[in-house]
Write a protein that holds these residues in place. Structure first.
Motif, PDB file in Angstrom:
ATOM      1  N   GLU A  16     -42.481  -5.080  45.460  1.00 20.56           N
ATOM      2  CA  GLU A  16     -42.274  -4.076  46.503  1.00 20.56           C
ATOM      3  C   GLU A  16     -40.942  -4.237  47.243  1.00 20.56           C
ATOM      4  O   GLU A  16     -40.492  -3.323  47.919  1.00 20.56           O
ATOM      5  CB  GLU A  16     -43.417  -4.131  47.528  1.00 20.56           C
ATOM      6  CG  GLU A  16     -44.764  -3.720  46.985  1.00 20.56           C
ATOM      7  CD  GLU A  16     -44.894  -2.205  46.840  1.00 20.56           C
ATOM      8  OE1 GLU A  16     -44.453  -1.487  47.736  1.00 20.56           O
ATOM      9  OE2 GLU A  16     -45.434  -1.760  45.813  1.00 20.56           O
ATOM     10  N   LYS A  29     -35.507  -2.766  46.711  1.00 23.29           N
ATOM     11  CA  LYS A  29     -36.554  -1.762  46.928  1.00 23.29           C
ATOM     12  C   LYS A  29     -37.128  -1.773  48.341  1.00 23.29           C
ATOM     13  O   LYS A  29     -37.893  -0.882  48.716  1.00 23.29           O
ATOM     14  CB  LYS A  29     -37.708  -2.013  45.956  1.00 23.29           C
ATOM     15  CG  LYS A  29     -37.403  -1.651  44.526  1.00 23.29           C
ATOM     16  CD  LYS A  29     -38.710  -1.638  43.775  1.00 23.29           C
ATOM     17  CE  LYS A  29     -38.540  -1.352  42.326  1.00 23.29           C
ATOM     18  NZ  LYS A  29     -39.793  -1.644  41.610  1.00 23.29           N
ATOM     19  N   GLY A  30     -36.834  -2.834  49.076  1.00 25.29           N
ATOM     20  CA  GLY A  30     -37.390  -2.925  50.430  1.00 25.29           C
ATOM     21  C   GLY A  30     -36.843  -4.140  51.150  1.00 25.29           C
ATOM     22  O   GLY A  30     -36.063  -4.916  50.601  1.00 25.29           O
ATOM     23  N   GLN A  74     -39.235   0.125  53.765  1.00 25.38           N
ATOM     24  CA  GLN A  74     -38.955   0.797  52.501  1.00 25.38           C
ATOM     25  C   GLN A  74     -38.469   2.216  52.751  1.00 25.38           C
ATOM     26  O   GLN A  74     -38.546   2.719  53.870  1.00 25.38           O
ATOM     27  CB  GLN A  74     -40.234   0.856  51.638  1.00 25.38           C
ATOM     28  CG  GLN A  74     -40.663  -0.498  51.082  1.00 25.38           C
ATOM     29  CD  GLN A  74     -41.880  -0.394  50.206  1.00 25.38           C
ATOM     30  OE1 GLN A  74     -42.683   0.528  50.341  1.00 25.38           O
ATOM     31  NE2 GLN A  74     -42.024  -1.346  49.291  1.00 25.38           N
ATOM     32  N   LYS A 100     -39.605   5.857  51.351  1.00 25.89           N
ATOM     33  CA  LYS A 100     -40.678   6.461  50.567  1.00 25.89           C
ATOM     34  C   LYS A 100     -40.758   7.947  50.850  1.00 25.89           C
ATOM     35  O   LYS A 100     -40.717   8.345  52.024  1.00 25.89           O
ATOM     36  CB  LYS A 100     -42.024   5.823  50.916  1.00 25.89           C
ATOM     37  CG  LYS A 100     -42.388   4.618  50.059  1.00 25.89           C
ATOM     38  CD  LYS A 100     -43.905   4.454  49.954  1.00 25.89           C
ATOM     39  CE  LYS A 100     -44.380   3.685  48.784  1.00 25.89           C
ATOM     40  NZ  LYS A 100     -43.857   2.435  48.463  1.00 25.89           N
TER      41      LYS A 100
END
Ligand SMILES: NC(=O)c1ccc[n+]([C@@H]2O[C@H](COP(=O)([O-])OP(=O)(O)OC[C@H]3O[C@@H](n4cnc5c(N)ncnc54)[C@H](O)[C@@H]3O)[C@@H](O)[C@H]2O)c1
Length: 345
Positions: A144, A267-268, A279, A281
């Motif tokens: 993540e 990604k984060g 993040q 999203k």
């Protein structure tokens, strides 16, 4: 299986609060047999309070006279390596308090002694067992955060100089960096999967610890304050990642303490202090926070993991090699501070 025979080396604050107290919660599995401490009064206290059958002022005598399965090393930092190595050579598993040692060479010697003995050598990086630490690790392990390429390690106290040996460079090897910075540095490295450090730049300061402090009582002896009070640094890793490090016992800043690891990935991102994950999203930036995270006693969980590992029921989270990498960074930062140059690891 009979009870595991446990020895303690150094019976001070952390031995009593985090090791002895937690071994005693598992009296059906372990037996506190022997304790070594250079201080006779500490030995007497521990014998009366915890019923050790054997006490020694020299841990070498303990190993010569008592057969033990495992020991906790809870001495000042200077004695971690010699005590742990003596224990491993005597055929004991070892849980050694943080930092691993005073120098990287010592940590390597400890690693070699562990390999030669085939025994467990784990370090007291208890923060890894905290609820928030484990929660963030699960985000990282599940991809993540993506590839972590930068971050910041913060272990800052506004006015938190400890008393005792913690201001003594000869016994501790340094101040906040090696004492509290090491916890957050270890956590960051664990999250980053222990990349190889290649270069470290650092600076240390001794601006406030050596002076009387006006607003609060000073538990430390400022006349004998020989460690840094602030350390700043940057580590560059072989994979291109970088970590900033800041650690203080005393410094002018807005909050009382600030302990965290803040990491930036492809990604984060994540922040150990709040347990938050950051993040992008569905076209927006989001923070993922848990309304309630478990807050177990990390020292107890670490010690229980150690007992499990002694019984062959699990593994410790820390390894001797990780101890070497942590120590390489600490040593390089201190050396860079001394020389004023970047230090290649
Ligand atoms: N994981 C953590 O959160 C945490 C917290 C506190 C301390 N620590 C670590 O634990 C270690 C001890 O810290 P503490 O707060 O218990 O210090 P302390 O001063 O309270 O206790 C140290 C004990 O070691 C004894 N000792 C000194 N030299 C010795 C030797 N050669 N052989 C045997 N005993 C010896 C002292 O007499 C003392 O009783 C340090 O390395 C520190 O970094 C870890």
């Amino acid at each position: 299986m009979g009870k595991l025979k446990i020895g303690i080396i150094g019976g001070g604050g952390i031995a009593q609060a985090a090791h002895i107290a937690n071994y005693k919660k598992h009296a059906d599995r372990v037996e506190l047999v022997a304790i070594a401490d250079v201080n006779e009064q500490t030995l007497r206290y521990n014998t009366e309070a915890h019923g050790f059958a054997h006490t020694f002022t020299d841990y070498n005598d303990m190993f010569a006279q008592v057969e033990l399965d495992a020991v906790s090393v809870c001495t000042p930092n200077k004695f971690h390596a010699p005590a742990a190595i003596a224990a491993l050579r005597a055929g004991c598993h070892v849980l050694c308090e943080k930092p691993p040692a005073m120098t990287a060479a010592e940590a390597v010697e400890m690693e070699l002694a562990a390999e030669a003995s085939g025994k467990i050598l784990a370090y007291g990086f208890n923060n890894r067992y905290k609820g928030r630490a484990q929660y963030i690790k699960r985000f990282i392990d599940n991809g993540e955060i993506g590839d972590i390429y930068a971050g910041r390690v913060t272990a800052m106290r506004r006015n938190g100089i400890p008393g005792g040996v913690f201001v003594n460079k000869e016994l501790q090897g340094g101040g906040p960096l090696i004492d509290i910075g090491v916890h957050m540095l270890d956590l960051a490295l664990w999250y980053m999967n222990f990349p190889k450090p290649v270069q470290v730049m650092g600076a240390t300061y001794q601006e406030l610890g050596t002076k009387p402090f006006e607003t609060v009582p000073t538990p430390w002896d400022y006349r004998n304050y020989t460690v840094e009070d602030l350390a700043m640094g940057m580590v560059r890793f072989e994979n291109g990642a970088t970590l900033l490090i800041e650690s203080s016992f005393i410094v002018h800043m807005p909050n009382h303490t600030n302990n965290t690891v803040l990491l930036h990935g492809t990604k984060g991102g994540c922040d150990f202090k709040t347990g938050a994950v950051f993040q992008n999203k569905f076209g927006t930036v989001v923070d993922i926070t848990a309304p309630k995270l478990p807050d177990p006693d990390s020292h107890q969980l670490q010690l229980e993991a150690f007992i499990d590992a002694l019984e062959g029921k699990g593994e410790m989270l820390s390894t001797p090699r990780q101890g070497v990498i942590v120590q390489q960074i600490l040593e390089a930062l201190y050396r860079s501070a001394e020389t004023g140059e970047a230090v290649n690891v």
